[in-house]
Motif scaffolding. Structure first.
Motif, short mmCIF file in Angstrom:
data_model
loop_
_atom_site.label_atom_id
_atom_site.label_comp_id
_atom_site.label_asym_id
_atom_site.label_seq_id
_atom_site.Cartn_x
_atom_site.Cartn_y
_atom_site.Cartn_z
N TRP A 151 3.01 68.11 45.45
CA TRP A 151 2.67 67.82 46.85
C TRP A 151 1.22 67.39 47.02
CZ3 TRP A 151 6.12 67.02 50.50
CH2 TRP A 151 7.37 67.61 50.37
N VAL A 157 1.78 61.80 51.63
CA VAL A 157 1.16 63.04 52.13
C VAL A 157 -0.35 62.88 52.00
CG1 VAL A 157 0.95 65.55 51.83
CG2 VAL A 157 3.14 64.43 51.39
N ILE A 162 -3.53 68.17 52.80
CA ILE A 162 -2.63 69.13 52.14
C ILE A 162 -3.41 70.06 51.21
CG2 ILE A 162 -1.97 67.58 50.22
CD1 ILE A 162 0.34 70.11 51.92
N ALA A 165 -5.07 72.59 53.46
CA ALA A 165 -4.10 73.46 54.14
C ALA A 165 -3.48 74.46 53.16
CB ALA A 165 -3.01 72.62 54.80
N MET B 116 5.07 70.13 54.97
CA MET B 116 3.92 69.94 54.10
C MET B 116 2.94 68.91 54.67
SD MET B 116 4.31 72.16 51.80
CE MET B 116 3.35 71.86 50.32
N THR B 117 3.43 67.88 55.32
CA THR B 117 2.50 66.89 55.91
C THR B 117 1.71 67.52 57.06
OG1 THR B 117 4.25 66.05 57.35
CG2 THR B 117 3.82 64.82 55.30
N LEU B 119 1.03 71.03 57.28
CA LEU B 119 0.99 72.43 56.88
C LEU B 119 0.02 73.26 57.72
CD1 LEU B 119 1.88 74.69 55.01
CD2 LEU B 119 0.23 73.89 53.30
N GLN B 120 -1.19 72.77 57.90
CA GLN B 120 -2.15 73.56 58.68
C GLN B 120 -1.71 73.65 60.14
OE1 GLN B 120 -4.81 75.20 57.04
NE2 GLN B 120 -4.62 76.36 58.92
N LYS B 123 0.85 76.37 60.21
CA LYS B 123 0.19 77.68 60.06
C LYS B 123 -0.46 78.10 61.38
CE LYS B 123 -0.93 77.69 55.10
NZ LYS B 123 -2.00 77.90 54.10
#
Lengths: 293, 138
Positions: A151, A157, A162, A165, B116-117, B119-120, B123
């Motif tokens: 990932w 992405v 990422i 994060a 995932m793209t 993710l923050q 969260k």
């Protein structure tokens, strides 16, 4: 001149790593015992800026932090033509030894965090006599993977987003918000695939299980410090690693995670100060006894 | 058959129901999700919600199950995990969505790409009850 200028100075040194010259950026401050600091995967030497600027530590230590090739202000080597970057145990070890050699450091202390903590164990296994002491932060012989590293580098992405994060959860919740953001900022700035390439060493090539038993802390003292909130390299991972090494010192750091020196510099200082003090004391004793230091 | 909610489940369900409103009061967070349109399943293991996100806003939150309703990814955790996650300083290992999956207190399933793209974003959205702790029992 009215602006506040910090004491560390940044320069470039040309380092021969495995037969090829690399232009390596490093910052340093202080005088005394060389203390070489290794950054985490996918980041750079800025993580050490608080330690570098420490008024007390710099009176007795020459504190040095360098950017690994491909990281921060150290470019990829000139031979690179776009192939995937992959850090290996051998390459990482050679880079650290070559950097210390290029600066003419005599028996430095090396302190590394995360992948830097792992490689410190390898230095202790294979090259202990070259170092005065070794400090592994968030260090273990192996850690269980908790995400798929593919990932980290794929065109659909955002790499910076990422990487930051994913590691954001490794920071303890008690740290200052400004330090948390600064820690993540360097992850947002890494080159494409560099964090993933570092983790090749961490996940694939650098499994030290079964090898750490060879470490002789009588030759070179080994200190292991791990943050209680680090769920990547957990306190249990560090304790298990230390259990196989006679004489390794283990400290579990409260209210800290995977990036102690940058996520909460004040809290980290409380834990690293006694370690540096002990190293200083041992060096003084050795000098008095006529040993080479 | 879905088990009846426990007191902990009920507290989490109540907190989840408040997340869309909390998100509306966080324009910077909505802005970070501006490119996100997604159907997902979020909540506790036994009592999750179907959540529809459009341009970073939660436009629908409906308790599962809903007959033949699709979702791209699911993040479900134990009620104990959510309640700890929403504390001001959760205990180690309970302080992050992926720490919870490693601890096997949560399950991440499905097509992970939108998760995932962003993710923050996820969260932070799922941490909103922490900042506005009134919905969570001490």
């Amino acid at each position: 001149m009215t602006g506040h200028i910090e004491p560390m100075v940044g320069r470039y040194v040309h380092v021969d790593i495995d037969g090829e010259m690399h232009r390596i950026y490093f910052e340093e401050n202080g005088a005394g015992i060389p203390l070489v600091c290794l950054h985490t995967a996918g980041s750079d030497g800025r993580q050490w800026r608080h330690l570098l600027g420490d008024e007390e530590f710099s009176k007795r230590f020459r504190i040095i932090a360098f950017d690994m090739p491909w990281h921060g202000k150290s470019n990829p080597p000139s031979s690179w033509t776009g192939e995937e970057y992959r850090l290996t145990t051998a390459r990482y070890t050679a880079t650290i030894r070559a950097f210390c050699h290029a600066l003419g450091l005599q028996k430095p202390v090396v302190m590394g965090c995360s992948i830097g903590g792992r490689i410190v164990l390898n230095l202790a296994i294979d090259h202990a006599r070259e170092f005065r002491a070794l400090i592994g932060l968030e260090a273990a012989d192996f850690q269980a993977p908790w995400y798929d590293t593919s990932w980290l580098h794929r065109p659909d992405v955002h790499g910076g987003e990422i990487c930051a994060a994913l590691v954001s959860g490794l920071i303890a919740p008690q740290g200052p918000e400004v330090s948390r953001r600064e820690t993540l900022w360097s992850y947002m700035q890494g080159g494409p695939g560099v964090f993933k390439g570092d983790l090749h060493f961490y996940r694939v090539d650098g499994d030290l299980r079964g090898r750490v038993g060879k470490i002789d802390t009588g030759v070179c003292p080994l200190y292991l410090l791990t943050g209680e909130y680090d769920f990547s390299c957990t306190p249990e991972d560090t304790r298990r690693t230390a259990a196989a090494i006679g004489g390794a010192s283990v400290t579990i750091m409260e209210q800290l995670g995977h990036f102690p020196m940058s996520e909460n510099p004040g809290q980290f200082r409380r834990y690293i100060a006694p370690v540096l003090s002990e190293i200083l004391k041992q060096s003084t004793t050795s000098t008095k006894q006529g040993a080479h230091v | 058959m879905t088990p009846s909610p426990t007191a902990s489940d009920a507290a989490v369900i109540e907190a989840f129901a408040g997340i869309p409103g909390l998100l509306e009061r966080a324009p910077a967070l909505i802005a970070r999700g501006r490119a996100l349109d997604c159907e997902c399943l979020l909540g506790t293991l036994d009592h999750p919600f179907h959540i529809s996100i459009r341009s970073g806003r939660i436009v629908d939150l409906t308790p599962a199950p809903v007959l033949m309703r699709s979702w791209r990814f699911s993040y479900r955790a134990t009620a104990a995990a959510w309640l700890e996650y929403w504390k001001p300083a959760p205990k180690p290992g309970w302080h992050d969505l992926l720490a919870l999956t490693k601890l096997e207190q949560a399950a991440l399933e499905g097509d992970l790409h939108p998760f995932m793209t962003h993710l923050q974003y996820f969260k932070d959205v799922l941490a909103l009850p922490r900042r506005h702790g009134s919905a969570v029992p001490a």
